[in-house]
Design a protein around this motif. Structure first.
Motif, short mmCIF file in Angstrom:
data_model
loop_
_atom_site.label_atom_id
_atom_site.label_comp_id
_atom_site.label_asym_id
_atom_site.label_seq_id
_atom_site.Cartn_x
_atom_site.Cartn_y
_atom_site.Cartn_z
N UNK A 97 0.82 -1.20 0.00
CA UNK A 97 0.00 0.00 0.00
C UNK A 97 0.87 1.27 0.00
N UNK A 98 2.01 1.19 0.68
CA UNK A 98 2.92 2.34 0.72
C UNK A 98 3.38 2.67 -0.70
N UNK A 99 3.73 1.62 -1.46
CA UNK A 99 4.20 1.84 -2.83
C UNK A 99 3.09 2.44 -3.68
N UNK A 100 1.86 1.98 -3.43
CA UNK A 100 0.73 2.51 -4.21
C UNK A 100 0.51 3.99 -3.90
N UNK A 101 0.64 4.33 -2.63
CA UNK A 101 0.35 5.72 -2.25
C UNK A 101 1.50 6.66 -2.55
N UNK A 102 2.70 6.15 -2.61
CA UNK A 102 3.85 6.96 -3.02
C UNK A 102 4.04 8.20 -2.18
N UNK A 103 4.18 9.34 -2.87
CA UNK A 103 4.38 10.61 -2.15
C UNK A 103 3.20 10.94 -1.24
N UNK A 104 2.07 10.32 -1.53
CA UNK A 104 0.88 10.61 -0.72
C UNK A 104 0.83 9.76 0.55
N UNK A 105 1.78 8.84 0.71
CA UNK A 105 1.75 7.99 1.90
C UNK A 105 1.96 8.85 3.14
N UNK A 106 1.03 8.74 4.07
CA UNK A 106 1.11 9.54 5.29
C UNK A 106 0.19 10.75 5.27
N UNK A 107 -0.33 11.05 4.09
CA UNK A 107 -1.24 12.19 4.01
C UNK A 107 -2.63 11.77 4.50
N UNK A 108 -3.39 12.75 4.93
CA UNK A 108 -4.77 12.46 5.29
C UNK A 108 -5.63 13.67 4.96
N UNK A 109 -6.90 13.49 5.07
CA UNK A 109 -7.83 14.58 4.75
C UNK A 109 -8.34 15.27 6.01
N UNK A 110 -7.68 14.98 7.12
CA UNK A 110 -8.17 15.49 8.40
C UNK A 110 -8.37 17.01 8.39
N UNK A 111 -7.47 17.70 7.70
CA UNK A 111 -7.57 19.16 7.72
C UNK A 111 -8.20 19.72 6.47
N UNK A 112 -8.84 18.86 5.70
CA UNK A 112 -9.43 19.28 4.44
C UNK A 112 -10.43 20.42 4.67
N UNK A 113 -10.27 21.48 3.90
CA UNK A 113 -11.18 22.61 4.03
C UNK A 113 -10.91 23.49 5.23
N UNK A 114 -9.86 23.17 5.98
CA UNK A 114 -9.54 23.99 7.16
C UNK A 114 -8.32 24.87 6.87
N UNK A 115 -8.38 26.06 7.43
CA UNK A 115 -7.27 26.99 7.25
C UNK A 115 -6.44 27.05 8.52
N UNK A 116 -5.14 26.93 8.35
CA UNK A 116 -4.24 27.04 9.49
C UNK A 116 -3.24 28.16 9.24
N UNK A 117 -2.85 28.82 10.30
CA UNK A 117 -1.79 29.81 10.19
C UNK A 117 -0.71 29.44 11.19
N UNK A 118 0.50 29.41 10.71
CA UNK A 118 1.63 29.16 11.60
C UNK A 118 2.48 30.42 11.59
#
Length: 551
Positions: A97-118
RNA sequence: GUGCCCGUAGCUCAAUGGAUAGAGCAUCAGCCUUCUAAGCUGAGGGUUACUGGUUCGAGUCCAGUCGGGCAUACCA
């Protein structure tokens, strides 16, 4: 893996008629004899229902129903731990699954649509960046990177003030040096900036204007010229270690009044006054923090009529709320520790949801050279410059050293160690693992015609030796390490984790011949190497360090 | 004095309240005719500063003591 275990456990609990919202722990046990994963669920339930944890654990595992060919065995051990042993097939399928996800491995949609400022660095342009600032800079940058992996839309902001007293002193300092160049000798006040960069700025101005400014009493030109030169240097330094802000917020805009309009600062006073948290005495305007249990009130407007730093700070944070950020992370050094509680109190009083604000405070950096620790002060000009450090140890070591210790710990930046081009230097260990994999892949391509094209991943399921399975299991932890790093605002977790990945890879490499193995096994091991490379690369991207293909 | 952080192997540091507290460096002993030895394996090294408490379980939480850092500005 959490997502794999938790639903099954939950179903088992339901079939036993138990509902519990206790946070169930699924962890990798310290000792492999306790399985690949274990859970403490029995302790949690036993406490609630006043039962023997071990007995309950036995009862529970009878109701656990996992998909075929995933679990080898389940045991109850010790006082009531439930230990899971996974099949090698399942572990390696997960690695696929890691190979399938590639650069996206570890990403999630948890913050989708949310704005953060650091918000980080935020040094006023009074001098070149010091090593101390670097720590917060890298910390903030990594936190921003972490949030981006969770699909937050992140703004990296730099808050600064070019209108305060420090800037006044800066202008005066430059003028002093300028007048020296014109031949006027006056005693240089020791309250002013001593650094050699002041002389350089003065020289620039002298070259541009000659002695024509000798009798100009207005500081503006000196100040502006100094600011632009210093800011340019600051941005350049940050850029060298990959720190680039999206937004520079000038504190002075909060003072701005349009006609008869109230400034942002004024409005804060008005709002707090309406809540009866403003008092006037001793010629100053105070935030009545004694009303909320603090020892003393805090000055918001000095008797000179100028706001103290606290007032614009509050106004600044209100702009963050108005700009619609769901998550606001502030990164600053331990010397600003007293600053944020007042800001939060004010925001709370004004009805803002301060749980959206998270503060990451990093402890101080001491640098040691030959075992001697060096104290730093921008004012005295004896600070270790971040630029010099980058010259010495390079961008990767600079970044890694700043975040390889917990932000709560004092960082002992051993310059001699960081300069070393040897294995003592942890950055080399990480680089080496990656380069080693790249080297193998190059050889595999040239000698056996192996090109990873997405087919043949299933060969991974041939692998079942201990070094292979341990490495595979560790690679599967990556998403959880990201979550933990974000929860704690602690990129150091990632450094530790990646170090372990490199370590297990080296062990795997040592014990399992890759190119010299039988063809399918060889390919399987190359795929495992690829998955390792993917995790290292994804992690390096978060840390902001390079992934060299050869050493 | 008060607030925040820290105190873990000789050194630098890890360890969501979990099982026998782990890495690296340093010390000692091994592994290259074999894919990168910038690597790997093994050994020694600990009263987790101290004293109590909370509980099935404490390096971790609570109280106190002792040490170190930072802050206690009408500087930012």
């Amino acid at each position: 893996m959490q997502d794999f275990f938790l639903p099954v456990i939950k179903n088992a609990l339901i079939s036993l008629g138990i509902t519990s919202d206790k946070p169930v722990l699924i962890e990798r046990p310290s000792d492999k004899k306790f399985g690949d994963y274990s859970t403490n669920i029995a302790f949690l339930i036993a406490r609630e229902s006043r039962r023997n944890p071990k007995e309950f654990a036995e009862e529970l595992i009878a109701h656990l129903s996992f998909p075929q060919d995933t679990i080898k065995s389940i045991t109850v051990a010790g006082p009531g731990f439930i230990n899971f042993f996974l099949t090698s097939t399942f572990i390696m399928q997960s690695v696929e699954q890691i190979l399938l996800e590639g650069n996206g491995y570890g990403r999630s949609c948890r913050g989708k649509g949310k704005k953060a400022i650091v918000e980080y660095v935020s040094a006023n342009p009074t001098g070149p960046l010091t090593i101390g600032r670097g720590r917060g800079g890298v910390l903030g940058d990594c936190i921003a990177n972490l949030l981006e992996t969770q699909s937050y839309t992140v703004t990296r902001e730099y808050y600064f003030n070019d209108a305060g007293r420090q800037m006044q002193i800066l202008g005066e300092s430059v003028r002093f040096r300028y007048r020296e160049l014109c031949g006027v000798t006056e005693a240089f006040p020791d309250t002013h900036y001593q650094g050699s960069y002041i002389r350089e700025i003065a020289e620039t101005i002298f070259q541009e204007h000659g002695p024509a400014l000798l009798d100009v009493s207005d500081l503006q030109l000196f100040k502006n010229r100094a600011e632009s030169i210093i800011f340019k240097s600051v941005k350049n330094t940050l850029d060298r270690i990959g720190i680039r802000h999206d937004s520079f917020f000038n504190e002075h805009t909060l003072y701005h009044r349009e006609g008869s309009e109230r400034s942002a600062n004024d409005q804060v006073i008005d709002l707090l006054r309406a809540k009866e948290f403003i008092g006037e005495y001793e010629g100053a305007t105070w935030f009545l923090t004694s009303r909320i249990g603090q020892e003393k009130d805090k000055v918001l407007i000095k008797s000179s009529g100028e706001p103290s730093y606290r007032l614009p700070d509050i106004a600044y944070h209100i702009t963050k709320f108005k700009r619609g950020y769901d998550l606001m992370v502030n990164v600053f050094g331990a010397d600003h520790i007293d600053e944020y509680p007042d800001v939060l109190e004010a925001l709370k009083i004004l009805g803002y949801d301060v749980s959206r604000i998270q503060v990451a405070i990093n402890q101080f950096v001491t640098t040691t050279v030959d075992g001697q620790s060096v104290k730093m002060s921008t004012r005295k000009g004896n600070a270790d410059l971040l630029d010099d450090l980058i010259d010495d140890v390079g961008p990767d070591a600079t970044r890694l050293f700043f975040i390889m210790r917990s932000k709560d710990s004092h960082l002992n930046f051993d310059i001699d160690l960081a300069k070393k081009q040897s294995k003592d230097n942890p950055v080399f260990y990480l680089h080496y693992a990656h380069a080693r994999i790249c080297s193998l892949l190059r050889l595999a391509a040239s000698e056996t015609g192996f090109y990873p094209d997405g087919s043949g991943h299933h060969l991974l399921q041939l692998l079942d030796s201990e070094p292979e399975l341990r490495l595979g299991l560790l690679l599967l932890e990556y998403p959880q390490m990201i979550s933990a790093s974000i929860r704690l605002l602690e990129p150091q977790k990632m450094v530790d984790y990646l170090h372990s990945v490199a370590e297990l890879y080296h062990k795997f490499y040592q014990e399992c011949p890759i190119l010299k193995a039988e063809r399918d096994i060889s390919r399987a091991r190359l795929f495992l190497s690829l998955a390792t490379k993917q995790v290292l690369c994804n992690g390096f991207r978060i840390l902001g360090i390079t992934a060299p293909e050869s050493m």
